[in-house]
Scaffold this active site. Structure first.
Site, PDB file in Angstrom:
ATOM      1  N   GLU A  54       0.822  -1.214   0.000  1.00  0.00           N
ATOM      2  CA  GLU A  54       0.000   0.000   0.000  1.00  0.00           C
ATOM      3  C   GLU A  54       0.857   1.265   0.000  1.00  0.00           C
ATOM      4  OE1 GLU A  54      -3.086   0.578  -0.530  1.00  0.00           O
ATOM      5  OE2 GLU A  54      -3.582  -1.534  -0.715  1.00  0.00           O
ATOM      6  N   TYR A 137      -6.319   6.358   4.969  1.00  0.00           N
ATOM      7  CA  TYR A 137      -6.488   5.437   3.845  1.00  0.00           C
ATOM      8  C   TYR A 137      -5.698   4.139   4.080  1.00  0.00           C
ATOM      9  CZ  TYR A 137      -5.733   3.115  -0.529  1.00  0.00           C
ATOM     10  OH  TYR A 137      -5.654   2.134  -1.472  1.00  0.00           O
ATOM     11  N   ASP A 155      -9.523   6.652  -1.066  1.00  0.00           N
ATOM     12  CA  ASP A 155      -8.524   7.485  -1.750  1.00  0.00           C
ATOM     13  C   ASP A 155      -9.172   8.120  -2.980  1.00  0.00           C
ATOM     14  OD1 ASP A 155      -8.832   5.426  -3.508  1.00  0.00           O
ATOM     15  OD2 ASP A 155      -6.701   4.979  -3.723  1.00  0.00           O
TER      16      ASP A 155
END
Ligand code: SF4
Length: 362
Positions: A54, A137, A155
């Site tokens: 991520e 996020y 996001d």
């Protein structure tokens, strides 16, 4: 509808918004189970791997991340290995991905996990959110994908999908919009398949409900419920306020070479690309005669191309020269090609000027 109470925002949603949000997640889950891409970080639920992927995927294309992800995990396969690694090694593994504070924060967070959580990635919102470099996020992505918790990860991709499905004209660059959309999803998130639900939203935003050009409504599992599609407005949504123009800075980049060695130096510990290694460079576009004055011993000075590099708020407009010297001058680090390859992380902004080395070494 939004009601403000002192500093706390309380959101309420119409029945239609709740219905559309629920339908969106339901339809996306079915679609995702049949047609998602086979990506390396989707083969695991290990929070360490999800976290690394991520962070790498922020501001970087999926295709570019694959090789970085493989190399990073091969070299630093778990939290303790990352915590104990030399910073230079972590930056070298990150070389070319940009936004190097992400790599430094990964390592700081790994150290914190070792100290405060006995080396085990925490699974509660507050602990995850407190780790360096982890915002709402990323916390949502880790908690839902790795731990299966009903926590959305919102996001730009997700905001685009929701703005279109709901025909919501709020500015998605306004943080209030993100908070409100997160709250809407939180209210309707299912308690099963959270990992896939989160990834399905990301996948639709990346592959179907795309940002530039026309979204692929004809192949979208949401086409029957999407209001923007029905109204023919998909290309005008989401609404984004105009950003202020980037500042442009001119630079001259010098590749100083003496024999088999190249001159580099460490950037300052603060500011843009802090602590990274760089070739010698200065403000403005210098003429060849000015470089000759600075390096009177130079045997050969040759133009070495131009390059523009865009950061979030600044753009560097760079010209380059290669300068051959008979001896090592200045208070620089003189390094070989092999050392550039194995040890020193050179930011992507400067790599095009290492022309002969580029293919093999970066
Ligand atoms: S129907 Fe079109 S605009 Fe609506 S979510 Fe799907 S791709 Fe996006």
């Amino acid at each position: 509808m939004v009601k403000a109470k002192q500093n706390k925002m309380i959101y309420s949603f119409s029945d239609e918004e709740i219905f559309l949000a629920k339908e969106t997640l339901k339809r996306l889950l079915l679609w995702y189970q049949k047609s998602h891409r086979d990506l390396p970080w989707r083969k695991t639920r290990d929070p360490y791997c999800i976290w690394i992927s991520e962070i790498m995927l922020q501001q970087t294309r999926v295709e570019a991340v694959k090789e970085y992800y493989r190399r990073f995990l091969e070299t630093l396969p778990n939290i303790s290995a990352l915590a104990e690694a030399e910073e230079e090694q972590v930056l070298k593994l990150w070389e070319g991905l940009g936004y190097y504070s992400r790599a430094r924060n990964l390592q700081k967070a790994a150290c914190e996990i070792m100290e405060k959580h006995e080396g085990v990635f925490p699974s509660d919102w507050d602990s995850v959110r407190k780790l360096p470099g982890i915002g709402d996020y990323t916390a949502g992505a880790i908690l839902s994908i790795a731990f299966g918790q009903p926590v959305p990860a919102v996001d730009g991709n997700v905001l685009r999908v929701l703005s279109r499905v709901l025909h919501d004209e709020a500015d998605i660059l306004d943080n209030k919009t993100k908070v409100r959309m997160s709250e809407l999803l939180r209210q309707v998130y299912p308690h099963e398949h959270c990992s896939e639900v989160t990834q399905s939203l990301m996948e639709l935003g990346a592959m179907v409900c795309v940002p530039n050009g026309d979204p692929k409504c004809h192949e979208c599992p949401l086409s029957e419920i999407c209001i923007a599609k029905e109204m023919g407005d998909a290309d005008t949504l989401p609404v984004k306020s105009k950003k202020t123009a980037r500042k442009i800075e001119q630079k001259t980049v010098l590749i100083l070479q003496s024999g088999e060695k190249y001159a580099i130096r460490k950037r300052t510990e603060r500011g843009l690309l802090h602590g990274m290694w760089e070739p010698i460079n200065c403000e403005g576009h210098l003429l060849e005669s000015e470089i000759k004055k600075q390096y009177p011993l130079a045997q050969k000075i040759k133009k070495n191309g131009t390059h523009r590099h865009i950061f979030t708020h600044i753009e560097w407009d760079m010209i380059g020269y290669s300068v051959e010297l008979p001896e090592q001058v200045g208070d620089y680090q003189w390094v070989s090609k092999e050392e550039l390859k194995s040890t020193y992380a050179i930011p992507k902004a400067f790599q095009p000027f290492f022309k002969d080395l580029k293919q093999k070494y970066f």
